[in-house]
Design a protein around this motif. Structure first.
Motif, PDB file in Angstrom:
ATOM      1  N   HIS A  91       0.828  -1.213   0.000  1.00  0.00           N
ATOM      2  CA  HIS A  91       0.000   0.000   0.000  1.00  0.00           C
ATOM      3  C   HIS A  91       0.868   1.272   0.000  1.00  0.00           C
ATOM      4  O   HIS A  91       0.442   2.311  -0.489  1.00  0.00           O
ATOM      5  CB  HIS A  91      -0.908  -0.019   1.230  1.00  0.00           C
ATOM      6  CG  HIS A  91      -1.798   1.179   1.364  1.00  0.00           C
ATOM      7  ND1 HIS A  91      -2.865   1.415   0.534  1.00  0.00           N
ATOM      8  CD2 HIS A  91      -1.769   2.215   2.243  1.00  0.00           C
ATOM      9  CE1 HIS A  91      -3.460   2.544   0.894  1.00  0.00           C
ATOM     10  NE2 HIS A  91      -2.819   3.052   1.923  1.00  0.00           N
ATOM     11  N   ARG A  92       2.098   1.167   0.549  1.00  0.00           N
ATOM     12  CA  ARG A  92       3.007   2.325   0.619  1.00  0.00           C
ATOM     13  C   ARG A  92       4.085   2.306  -0.448  1.00  0.00           C
ATOM     14  O   ARG A  92       5.061   3.057  -0.376  1.00  0.00           O
ATOM     15  CB  ARG A  92       3.680   2.375   1.988  1.00  0.00           C
ATOM     16  CG  ARG A  92       2.813   2.960   3.101  1.00  0.00           C
ATOM     17  CD  ARG A  92       1.853   1.971   3.632  1.00  0.00           C
ATOM     18  NE  ARG A  92       1.097   2.463   4.799  1.00  0.00           N
ATOM     19  CZ  ARG A  92       0.173   1.762   5.419  1.00  0.00           C
ATOM     20  NH1 ARG A  92      -0.121   0.526   5.007  1.00  0.00           N
ATOM     21  NH2 ARG A  92      -0.481   2.256   6.435  1.00  0.00           N
ATOM     22  N   ASN A 108      -0.367   0.999  10.103  1.00  0.00           N
ATOM     23  CA  ASN A 108      -1.181   1.861  10.962  1.00  0.00           C
ATOM     24  C   ASN A 108      -2.227   1.070  11.743  1.00  0.00           C
ATOM     25  O   ASN A 108      -3.430   1.217  11.536  1.00  0.00           O
ATOM     26  CB  ASN A 108      -1.857   2.959  10.138  1.00  0.00           C
ATOM     27  CG  ASN A 108      -2.399   4.074  11.013  1.00  0.00           C
ATOM     28  OD1 ASN A 108      -1.720   4.519  11.934  1.00  0.00           O
ATOM     29  ND2 ASN A 108      -3.607   4.526  10.732  1.00  0.00           N
ATOM     30  N   ASP A 112      -4.520  -1.383   9.216  1.00  0.00           N
ATOM     31  CA  ASP A 112      -3.804  -2.396   8.438  1.00  0.00           C
ATOM     32  C   ASP A 112      -4.006  -3.796   8.996  1.00  0.00           C
ATOM     33  O   ASP A 112      -3.307  -4.728   8.579  1.00  0.00           O
ATOM     34  CB  ASP A 112      -2.311  -2.051   8.385  1.00  0.00           C
ATOM     35  CG  ASP A 112      -2.029  -0.908   7.418  1.00  0.00           C
ATOM     36  OD1 ASP A 112      -2.317  -1.077   6.221  1.00  0.00           O
ATOM     37  OD2 ASP A 112      -1.535   0.147   7.851  1.00  0.00           O
ATOM     38  N   ASP A 207       1.845  12.457  10.656  1.00  0.00           N
ATOM     39  CA  ASP A 207       0.469  12.559  10.162  1.00  0.00           C
ATOM     40  C   ASP A 207       0.126  13.951   9.621  1.00  0.00           C
ATOM     41  O   ASP A 207      -0.923  14.132   8.998  1.00  0.00           O
ATOM     42  CB  ASP A 207      -0.537  12.142  11.234  1.00  0.00           C
ATOM     43  CG  ASP A 207      -0.389  12.901  12.547  1.00  0.00           C
ATOM     44  OD1 ASP A 207       0.468  13.811  12.633  1.00  0.00           O
ATOM     45  OD2 ASP A 207      -1.127  12.580  13.504  1.00  0.00           O
ATOM     46  N   ASP A 210       0.724  16.305   4.808  1.00  0.00           N
ATOM     47  CA  ASP A 210      -0.054  17.033   3.795  1.00  0.00           C
ATOM     48  C   ASP A 210      -0.326  18.473   4.227  1.00  0.00           C
ATOM     49  O   ASP A 210      -0.374  19.387   3.392  1.00  0.00           O
ATOM     50  CB  ASP A 210      -1.381  16.318   3.529  1.00  0.00           C
ATOM     51  CG  ASP A 210      -1.195  14.956   2.868  1.00  0.00           C
ATOM     52  OD1 ASP A 210      -0.099  14.704   2.323  1.00  0.00           O
ATOM     53  OD2 ASP A 210      -2.141  14.141   2.905  1.00  0.00           O
ATOM     54  N   PRO A 374      -3.283  11.370   6.209  1.00  0.00           N
ATOM     55  CA  PRO A 374      -2.759  11.068   4.872  1.00  0.00           C
ATOM     56  C   PRO A 374      -2.912   9.576   4.555  1.00  0.00           C
ATOM     57  O   PRO A 374      -3.212   8.760   5.438  1.00  0.00           O
ATOM     58  CB  PRO A 374      -1.283  11.475   4.973  1.00  0.00           C
ATOM     59  CG  PRO A 374      -0.951  11.391   6.428  1.00  0.00           C
ATOM     60  CD  PRO A 374      -2.208  11.729   7.158  1.00  0.00           C
ATOM     61  N   THR A 375      -2.678   9.212   3.300  1.00  0.00           N
ATOM     62  CA  THR A 375      -2.992   7.850   2.838  1.00  0.00           C
ATOM     63  C   THR A 375      -2.175   6.767   3.533  1.00  0.00           C
ATOM     64  O   THR A 375      -2.638   5.623   3.643  1.00  0.00           O
ATOM     65  CB  THR A 375      -2.774   7.730   1.323  1.00  0.00           C
ATOM     66  OG1 THR A 375      -1.427   8.127   1.005  1.00  0.00           O
ATOM     67  CG2 THR A 375      -3.749   8.620   0.568  1.00  0.00           C
ATOM     68  N   ASP A 376      -0.969   7.094   4.000  1.00  0.00           N
ATOM     69  CA  ASP A 376      -0.165   6.067   4.671  1.00  0.00           C
ATOM     70  C   ASP A 376      -0.703   5.760   6.072  1.00  0.00           C
ATOM     71  O   ASP A 376      -0.400   4.702   6.623  1.00  0.00           O
ATOM     72  CB  ASP A 376       1.317   6.461   4.739  1.00  0.00           C
ATOM     73  CG  ASP A 376       1.545   7.872   5.237  1.00  0.00           C
ATOM     74  OD1 ASP A 376       0.761   8.760   4.878  1.00  0.00           O
ATOM     75  OD2 ASP A 376       2.522   8.100   5.972  1.00  0.00           O
ATOM     76  N   LYS A 378      -3.461   4.526   7.154  1.00  0.00           N
ATOM     77  CA  LYS A 378      -4.646   3.848   6.635  1.00  0.00           C
ATOM     78  C   LYS A 378      -5.693   3.647   7.736  1.00  0.00           C
ATOM     79  O   LYS A 378      -5.366   3.272   8.867  1.00  0.00           O
ATOM     80  CB  LYS A 378      -4.259   2.501   6.032  1.00  0.00           C
ATOM     81  CG  LYS A 378      -5.383   1.819   5.276  1.00  0.00           C
ATOM     82  CD  LYS A 378      -4.895   0.523   4.623  1.00  0.00           C
ATOM     83  CE  LYS A 378      -6.030  -0.161   3.885  1.00  0.00           C
ATOM     84  NZ  LYS A 378      -5.619  -1.452   3.296  1.00  0.00           N
ATOM     85  N   THR A 379      -6.948   3.893   7.395  1.00  0.00           N
ATOM     86  CA  THR A 379      -8.051   3.680   8.327  1.00  0.00           C
ATOM     87  C   THR A 379      -9.112   2.804   7.667  1.00  0.00           C
ATOM     88  O   THR A 379      -9.066   2.555   6.463  1.00  0.00           O
ATOM     89  CB  THR A 379      -8.693   5.016   8.747  1.00  0.00           C
ATOM     90  OG1 THR A 379      -9.183   5.693   7.581  1.00  0.00           O
ATOM     91  CG2 THR A 379      -7.684   5.913   9.459  1.00  0.00           C
ATOM     92  N   ASN A 387      -9.695   7.362  12.466  1.00  0.00           N
ATOM     93  CA  ASN A 387      -9.370   8.509  11.612  1.00  0.00           C
ATOM     94  C   ASN A 387      -9.423   9.768  12.477  1.00  0.00           C
ATOM     95  O   ASN A 387     -10.309  10.601  12.340  1.00  0.00           O
ATOM     96  CB  ASN A 387     -10.343   8.601  10.443  1.00  0.00           C
ATOM     97  CG  ASN A 387      -9.856   9.543   9.350  1.00  0.00           C
ATOM     98  OD1 ASN A 387      -8.752  10.069   9.412  1.00  0.00           O
ATOM     99  ND2 ASN A 387     -10.679   9.762   8.357  1.00  0.00           N
TER     100      ASN A 387
END
Length: 398
Positions: A91-92, A108, A112, A207, A210, A374-376, A378-379, A387
Protein backbone atom coordinates in the motif's frame (compact mmCIF):
# COMPACT_ATOMS: atom_id res chain seq x y z
CA UNK A 1 1.27 -22.53 23.75
CA UNK A 2 -0.93 -19.47 24.28
CA UNK A 3 -4.16 -19.93 26.23
CA UNK A 4 -7.41 -19.34 24.35
CA UNK A 5 -10.50 -17.74 25.85
CA UNK A 6 -13.99 -17.34 24.45
CA UNK A 7 -15.74 -14.00 24.94
CA UNK A 8 -19.41 -13.41 24.18
CA UNK A 9 -20.54 -10.08 22.76
CA UNK A 10 -23.87 -8.55 23.69
CA UNK A 11 -26.65 -8.21 21.13
CA UNK A 12 -26.24 -4.43 20.85
CA UNK A 13 -22.60 -4.62 19.73
CA UNK A 14 -22.80 -7.83 17.68
CA UNK A 15 -24.02 -6.07 14.53
CA UNK A 16 -21.16 -3.58 14.72
CA UNK A 17 -18.67 -6.43 15.09
CA UNK A 18 -20.21 -8.19 12.08
CA UNK A 19 -19.59 -5.04 10.02
CA UNK A 20 -15.88 -5.13 10.83
CA UNK A 21 -15.50 -3.20 14.08
CA UNK A 22 -12.17 -4.54 15.43
CA UNK A 23 -11.93 -3.23 19.01
CA UNK A 24 -12.98 -5.38 21.97
CA UNK A 25 -14.08 -3.55 25.13
CA UNK A 26 -15.47 -4.75 28.43
CA UNK A 27 -18.75 -2.98 27.63
CA UNK A 28 -19.18 -5.36 24.66
CA UNK A 29 -19.29 -8.45 26.88
CA UNK A 30 -22.32 -10.33 28.14
CA UNK A 31 -20.46 -11.52 31.25
CA UNK A 32 -17.78 -10.15 33.52
CA UNK A 33 -14.32 -10.45 31.98
CA UNK A 34 -12.52 -13.57 33.27
CA UNK A 35 -8.92 -13.42 34.44
CA UNK A 36 -6.92 -13.37 31.19
CA UNK A 37 -3.19 -13.05 30.59
CA UNK A 38 -1.86 -10.39 28.21
CA UNK A 39 -1.37 -11.85 24.75
CA UNK A 40 -3.90 -14.66 25.19
CA UNK A 41 -5.92 -15.60 22.11
CA UNK A 42 -9.58 -14.65 22.31
CA UNK A 43 -12.36 -16.07 20.18
CA UNK A 44 -15.23 -13.60 20.03
CA UNK A 45 -18.73 -15.06 19.69
CA UNK A 46 -22.24 -13.63 19.73
CA UNK A 47 -24.71 -14.52 22.49
CA UNK A 48 -25.74 -17.67 20.60
CA UNK A 49 -22.16 -18.88 20.26
CA UNK A 50 -21.70 -17.96 16.60
CA UNK A 51 -18.12 -17.05 15.71
CA UNK A 52 -17.46 -13.33 15.07
CA UNK A 53 -13.68 -13.14 15.07
CA UNK A 54 -10.37 -14.12 16.62
CA UNK A 55 -7.82 -11.81 18.16
CA UNK A 56 -5.76 -11.18 21.24
CA UNK A 57 -6.18 -9.79 24.73
CA UNK A 58 -4.18 -6.63 25.28
CA UNK A 59 -5.31 -3.91 27.64
CA UNK A 60 -4.76 -0.35 26.49
CA UNK A 61 -6.59 2.94 26.93
CA UNK A 62 -8.97 2.14 24.04
CA UNK A 63 -10.11 -1.31 25.12
CA UNK A 64 -9.05 -4.83 26.04
CA UNK A 65 -8.02 -6.31 22.71
CA UNK A 66 -8.35 -6.42 18.95
CA UNK A 67 -9.88 -8.80 16.44
CA UNK A 68 -7.27 -9.90 13.90
CA UNK A 69 -9.21 -12.29 11.67
CA UNK A 70 -12.80 -13.18 10.79
CA UNK A 71 -11.67 -16.55 9.46
CA UNK A 72 -12.26 -19.26 12.09
CA UNK A 73 -9.56 -21.48 10.58
CA UNK A 74 -6.84 -18.78 10.58
CA UNK A 75 -4.37 -18.97 13.45
CA UNK A 76 -2.71 -16.00 15.13
CA UNK A 77 0.86 -16.81 14.10
CA UNK A 78 3.71 -15.63 11.86
CA UNK A 79 1.76 -16.27 8.64
CA UNK A 80 -1.09 -13.97 9.72
CA UNK A 81 1.26 -11.14 10.63
CA UNK A 82 3.26 -11.60 7.45
CA UNK A 83 0.10 -11.37 5.36
CA UNK A 84 -0.98 -8.13 7.08
CA UNK A 85 2.51 -6.62 6.80
CA UNK A 86 2.88 -7.56 3.15
CA UNK A 87 -0.40 -5.87 2.21
CA UNK A 88 0.53 -2.77 4.21
CA UNK A 89 3.97 -2.47 2.60
CA UNK A 90 2.45 -2.81 -0.88
CA UNK A 91 0.00 0.00 0.00
CA UNK A 92 3.01 2.32 0.62
CA UNK A 93 5.01 1.31 -2.45
CA UNK A 94 4.75 4.76 -4.05
CA UNK A 95 6.16 6.36 -0.91
CA UNK A 96 9.06 3.89 -0.79
CA UNK A 97 9.86 4.94 -4.37
CA UNK A 98 9.55 8.68 -3.67
CA UNK A 99 13.03 10.16 -3.13
CA UNK A 100 11.54 13.46 -1.91
CA UNK A 101 9.99 11.77 1.16
CA UNK A 102 11.93 9.38 3.39
CA UNK A 103 9.70 9.38 6.48
CA UNK A 104 6.18 7.96 6.59
CA UNK A 105 3.95 5.37 8.25
CA UNK A 106 4.29 1.80 7.01
CA UNK A 107 1.73 0.11 9.26
CA UNK A 108 -1.18 1.86 10.96
CA UNK A 109 -2.63 -0.45 13.58
CA UNK A 110 -6.22 -1.58 13.03
CA UNK A 111 -6.28 0.22 9.67
CA UNK A 112 -3.80 -2.40 8.44
CA UNK A 113 -5.32 -5.28 10.35
CA UNK A 114 -3.40 -5.40 13.65
CA UNK A 115 -4.69 -3.03 16.30
CA UNK A 116 -2.16 -1.92 18.89
CA UNK A 117 0.88 -1.73 16.58
CA UNK A 118 2.27 1.01 14.36
CA UNK A 119 5.44 1.00 12.25
CA UNK A 120 7.11 4.14 10.92
CA UNK A 121 9.90 4.45 8.34
CA UNK A 122 12.78 6.91 8.72
CA UNK A 123 15.32 6.72 5.91
CA UNK A 124 16.03 2.96 6.05
CA UNK A 125 15.33 2.72 9.79
CA UNK A 126 12.03 1.54 11.27
CA UNK A 127 10.28 2.34 14.54
CA UNK A 128 7.77 -0.17 15.93
CA UNK A 129 5.39 1.25 18.55
CA UNK A 130 3.58 -1.22 20.78
CA UNK A 131 0.44 -0.09 22.62
CA UNK A 132 -0.20 -3.04 24.94
CA UNK A 133 1.69 -5.85 26.64
CA UNK A 134 -0.58 -8.18 24.72
CA UNK A 135 0.62 -7.17 21.26
CA UNK A 136 4.20 -6.87 22.53
CA UNK A 137 4.06 -10.55 23.50
CA UNK A 138 3.88 -11.28 19.73
CA UNK A 139 7.08 -9.33 19.02
CA UNK A 140 9.11 -12.38 17.97
CA UNK A 141 6.50 -13.50 15.44
CA UNK A 142 6.02 -9.97 14.10
CA UNK A 143 9.73 -9.19 13.81
CA UNK A 144 10.28 -12.55 12.08
CA UNK A 145 7.49 -11.78 9.60
CA UNK A 146 8.87 -8.29 8.96
CA UNK A 147 12.42 -9.52 8.34
CA UNK A 148 11.10 -11.95 5.74
CA UNK A 149 9.58 -9.00 3.84
CA UNK A 150 11.93 -5.99 4.18
CA UNK A 151 15.62 -5.21 4.47
CA UNK A 152 16.59 -2.37 6.78
CA UNK A 153 19.50 -0.59 8.41
CA UNK A 154 18.08 -0.82 11.91
CA UNK A 155 14.92 -1.25 13.99
CA UNK A 156 13.92 0.72 17.07
CA UNK A 157 10.83 0.30 19.21
CA UNK A 158 8.64 2.34 21.55
CA UNK A 159 6.55 0.77 24.30
CA UNK A 160 3.46 2.85 25.09
CA UNK A 161 1.57 0.54 27.41
CA UNK A 162 2.26 1.77 30.93
CA UNK A 163 -0.66 3.30 32.85
CA UNK A 164 -2.62 5.75 30.67
CA UNK A 165 -0.53 4.79 27.64
CA UNK A 166 2.61 6.43 28.96
CA UNK A 167 6.03 5.63 27.52
CA UNK A 168 8.16 2.92 29.08
CA UNK A 169 11.78 4.03 29.33
CA UNK A 170 14.08 1.41 27.83
CA UNK A 171 16.84 0.97 25.28
CA UNK A 172 14.81 1.51 22.12
CA UNK A 173 17.28 -0.29 19.83
CA UNK A 174 16.17 -3.73 18.66
CA UNK A 175 18.31 -5.05 15.79
CA UNK A 176 20.43 -4.16 12.78
CA UNK A 177 22.79 -1.23 13.21
CA UNK A 178 22.37 1.65 15.58
CA UNK A 179 21.63 4.95 13.92
CA UNK A 180 23.69 8.11 14.20
CA UNK A 181 21.53 10.92 15.53
CA UNK A 182 20.21 13.26 14.53
CA UNK A 183 19.10 11.23 11.54
CA UNK A 184 18.05 13.47 8.67
CA UNK A 185 14.87 12.53 6.83
CA UNK A 186 12.97 14.25 4.05
CA UNK A 187 9.31 15.14 3.68
CA UNK A 188 8.46 16.64 0.31
CA UNK A 189 12.12 17.73 0.12
CA UNK A 190 11.97 19.47 3.51
CA UNK A 191 14.55 18.07 5.94
CA UNK A 192 13.84 17.10 9.53
CA UNK A 193 16.24 15.96 12.24
CA UNK A 194 14.87 12.95 14.12
CA UNK A 195 16.03 10.94 17.12
CA UNK A 196 14.82 7.35 17.23
CA UNK A 197 16.51 6.66 20.57
CA UNK A 198 15.29 9.59 22.65
CA UNK A 199 11.95 8.98 24.32
CA UNK A 200 8.48 8.38 22.91
CA UNK A 201 8.52 11.08 20.20
CA UNK A 202 11.21 11.32 17.54
CA UNK A 203 10.91 14.99 16.55
CA UNK A 204 8.24 15.24 13.86
CA UNK A 205 4.61 14.12 13.62
CA UNK A 206 4.26 12.25 10.33
CA UNK A 207 0.47 12.56 10.16
CA UNK A 208 0.74 16.29 9.36
CA UNK A 209 2.71 15.82 6.12
CA UNK A 210 -0.05 17.03 3.79
CA UNK A 211 -0.82 20.01 6.04
CA UNK A 212 2.82 21.17 6.14
CA UNK A 213 3.04 20.90 2.35
CA UNK A 214 -0.13 22.98 1.96
CA UNK A 215 1.14 25.67 4.33
CA UNK A 216 4.45 25.84 2.49
CA UNK A 217 3.00 25.92 -1.02
CA UNK A 218 -0.19 27.95 -0.59
CA UNK A 219 -0.42 29.97 2.61
CA UNK A 220 2.99 31.14 3.88
CA UNK A 221 4.41 33.48 1.25
CA UNK A 222 4.82 37.00 2.59
CA UNK A 223 2.80 36.19 5.72
CA UNK A 224 3.49 36.54 9.42
CA UNK A 225 3.07 33.06 10.89
CA UNK A 226 2.35 32.09 14.49
CA UNK A 227 2.93 28.43 15.31
CA UNK A 228 1.49 27.54 18.74
CA UNK A 229 2.25 24.32 20.64
CA UNK A 230 5.15 24.28 18.20
CA UNK A 231 7.09 21.23 19.56
CA UNK A 232 10.19 21.17 17.29
CA UNK A 233 8.92 23.82 14.90
CA UNK A 234 8.02 21.65 11.89
CA UNK A 235 5.15 23.95 10.86
CA UNK A 236 7.46 26.95 11.27
CA UNK A 237 10.00 25.35 8.94
CA UNK A 238 7.25 24.82 6.36
CA UNK A 239 6.25 28.46 6.73
CA UNK A 240 9.78 29.80 6.44
CA UNK A 241 10.56 27.68 3.38
CA UNK A 242 7.27 28.85 1.87
CA UNK A 243 8.48 32.44 2.01
CA UNK A 244 6.89 33.68 5.23
CA UNK A 245 7.81 37.23 6.20
CA UNK A 246 8.49 35.89 9.70
CA UNK A 247 7.60 32.89 11.83
CA UNK A 248 6.97 32.84 15.58
CA UNK A 249 7.11 29.48 17.36
CA UNK A 250 5.64 29.17 20.86
CA UNK A 251 5.87 26.16 23.16
CA UNK A 252 6.11 25.70 26.93
CA UNK A 253 8.83 23.01 26.78
CA UNK A 254 12.33 24.42 27.26
CA UNK A 255 13.85 21.94 24.84
CA UNK A 256 11.61 23.31 22.07
CA UNK A 257 14.09 26.18 21.68
CA UNK A 258 17.11 24.02 20.79
CA UNK A 259 14.99 21.56 18.81
CA UNK A 260 13.42 24.32 16.69
CA UNK A 261 16.82 25.92 16.09
CA UNK A 262 18.03 22.53 14.88
CA UNK A 263 15.12 22.08 12.45
CA UNK A 264 15.69 25.55 11.01
CA UNK A 265 19.42 24.91 10.72
CA UNK A 266 19.19 21.61 8.82
CA UNK A 267 17.09 23.49 6.23
CA UNK A 268 19.61 26.36 5.98
CA UNK A 269 17.18 28.84 7.52
CA UNK A 270 18.65 31.65 9.62
CA UNK A 271 16.97 30.89 12.94
CA UNK A 272 18.03 34.25 14.37
CA UNK A 273 15.66 35.95 11.92
CA UNK A 274 12.75 33.91 13.32
CA UNK A 275 11.13 34.20 16.76
CA UNK A 276 11.26 31.16 19.05
CA UNK A 277 9.44 31.70 22.34
CA UNK A 278 9.45 29.36 25.35
CA UNK A 279 6.19 30.25 27.04
CA UNK A 280 2.80 28.84 27.95
CA UNK A 281 0.69 29.39 24.82
CA UNK A 282 -2.16 30.94 26.81
CA UNK A 283 0.26 33.38 28.43
CA UNK A 284 1.57 34.21 24.96
CA UNK A 285 -1.96 35.05 23.79
CA UNK A 286 -2.22 37.57 26.65
CA UNK A 287 1.21 38.98 25.75
CA UNK A 288 0.28 39.30 22.06
CA UNK A 289 -2.96 41.13 22.89
CA UNK A 290 -1.13 43.51 25.23
CA UNK A 291 1.47 44.27 22.54
CA UNK A 292 -1.28 44.45 19.88
CA UNK A 293 0.44 41.77 17.79
CA UNK A 294 -1.52 40.39 14.83
CA UNK A 295 -0.67 37.48 12.54
CA UNK A 296 -1.70 36.49 9.02
CA UNK A 297 -1.49 32.73 9.65
CA UNK A 298 -2.05 31.12 13.04
CA UNK A 299 -1.45 27.39 13.53
CA UNK A 300 -3.24 25.66 16.40
CA UNK A 301 -2.17 22.06 16.92
CA UNK A 302 -2.52 21.38 20.65
CA UNK A 303 -2.23 17.98 22.32
CA UNK A 304 -5.55 16.36 23.16
CA UNK A 305 -4.76 16.98 26.81
CA UNK A 306 -2.12 19.19 28.40
CA UNK A 307 -1.42 20.60 31.84
CA UNK A 308 0.82 23.49 32.86
CA UNK A 309 1.11 25.29 36.19
CA UNK A 310 -1.73 27.66 35.31
CA UNK A 311 -3.76 25.82 32.68
CA UNK A 312 -5.32 22.45 32.03
CA UNK A 313 -6.36 21.98 28.41
CA UNK A 314 -8.71 19.34 27.06
CA UNK A 315 -9.43 19.47 23.33
CA UNK A 316 -12.92 18.06 23.80
CA UNK A 317 -13.85 20.78 26.32
CA UNK A 318 -11.57 23.74 25.63
CA UNK A 319 -10.94 23.98 21.87
CA UNK A 320 -13.61 26.64 21.38
CA UNK A 321 -11.88 28.89 23.91
CA UNK A 322 -8.50 28.25 22.29
CA UNK A 323 -9.91 29.30 18.92
CA UNK A 324 -11.32 32.48 20.45
CA UNK A 325 -7.84 33.39 21.68
CA UNK A 326 -6.43 32.79 18.20
CA UNK A 327 -9.14 34.79 16.44
CA UNK A 328 -8.34 37.80 18.64
CA UNK A 329 -4.77 38.02 17.27
CA UNK A 330 -5.48 37.08 13.64
CA UNK A 331 -5.52 39.77 10.96
CA UNK A 332 -8.70 40.37 8.95
CA UNK A 333 -8.69 37.85 6.08
CA UNK A 334 -6.02 35.94 7.95
CA UNK A 335 -6.10 32.13 8.14
CA UNK A 336 -6.24 29.90 11.19
CA UNK A 337 -5.12 26.29 10.81
CA UNK A 338 -7.23 24.55 13.45
CA UNK A 339 -5.96 21.04 14.11
CA UNK A 340 -6.69 18.32 16.64
CA UNK A 341 -5.74 14.68 17.05
CA UNK A 342 -8.43 14.03 19.66
CA UNK A 343 -10.33 10.85 18.75
CA UNK A 344 -13.29 11.39 21.08
CA UNK A 345 -15.14 13.66 18.61
CA UNK A 346 -15.48 13.72 14.83
CA UNK A 347 -15.05 16.38 12.14
CA UNK A 348 -18.71 17.39 12.35
CA UNK A 349 -18.34 18.12 16.07
CA UNK A 350 -15.07 19.97 15.42
CA UNK A 351 -16.91 22.28 13.03
CA UNK A 352 -19.35 23.13 15.84
CA UNK A 353 -16.40 24.30 17.96
CA UNK A 354 -15.23 26.53 15.09
CA UNK A 355 -18.70 27.94 14.51
CA UNK A 356 -19.20 28.66 18.21
CA UNK A 357 -15.80 30.36 18.61
CA UNK A 358 -16.47 32.65 15.63
CA UNK A 359 -19.94 33.44 16.92
CA UNK A 360 -18.58 34.39 20.33
CA UNK A 361 -15.89 36.58 18.75
CA UNK A 362 -18.48 38.08 16.40
CA UNK A 363 -16.57 37.27 13.21
CA UNK A 364 -17.61 35.57 9.99
CA UNK A 365 -15.40 32.90 8.50
CA UNK A 366 -14.91 30.71 5.47
CA UNK A 367 -13.60 27.14 5.50
CA UNK A 368 -11.04 27.15 2.68
CA UNK A 369 -9.92 23.52 3.01
CA UNK A 370 -9.68 20.65 5.44
CA UNK A 371 -7.64 17.50 5.99
CA UNK A 372 -7.80 14.19 7.77
CA UNK A 373 -5.07 11.53 7.88
CA UNK A 374 -2.76 11.07 4.87
CA UNK A 375 -2.99 7.85 2.84
CA UNK A 376 -0.16 6.07 4.67
CA UNK A 377 -2.17 6.40 7.91
CA UNK A 378 -4.65 3.85 6.64
CA UNK A 379 -8.05 3.68 8.33
CA UNK A 380 -11.17 1.54 7.96
CA UNK A 381 -14.78 2.74 7.74
CA UNK A 382 -15.89 0.30 10.41
CA UNK A 383 -13.65 2.03 12.98
CA UNK A 384 -14.20 5.78 12.43
CA UNK A 385 -12.39 6.80 15.62
CA UNK A 386 -9.18 5.54 13.99
CA UNK A 387 -9.37 8.51 11.61
CA UNK A 388 -8.51 10.88 14.46
CA UNK A 389 -6.87 13.83 12.69
CA UNK A 390 -9.04 16.84 11.91
CA UNK A 391 -7.50 19.96 10.31
CA UNK A 392 -9.54 22.92 9.11
CA UNK A 393 -8.13 25.99 7.35
CA UNK A 394 -10.51 28.85 8.09
CA UNK A 395 -10.30 32.40 6.82
CA UNK A 396 -11.34 35.00 9.39
CA UNK A 397 -13.30 37.51 7.29
CA UNK A 398 -14.60 40.24 9.56
Amino acid sequence: MRPTFTLHINKRDTQRMKKGYPLITEKNLTKKLPVITEGAIVDVNDESGNFLGRGYYGKQNKGIGWILTRNQTEKVEVALFKSRLKTAIEHREKLFQDSSTTAFRVFNGEGDGVGGLTIDYYNEFYVFTWYSEGIYSFKEEIYQAFQELRSFKGIYEKKRYASKGEYIEDDDFVMGERGEFPLLVKENNVQFAVYLNDGPMVGVFLDQRDVRKTIKEKYAKGKTVLNTFSYTGAFSVAGALGGAAKTTSVDLAKRSLSKTIEQFSVNDIDYESEDIVVMDVFQYFKFAKKKQLLFDLVILDPPSFARSKKHTFSAAKDYTGLLQEAIAITNKNGVIVASTNCSTFNMEKFHTFIKEACRKENVSYEVVEQFSLPTDFKTIKSFPEGNYLKVVFLKVKS
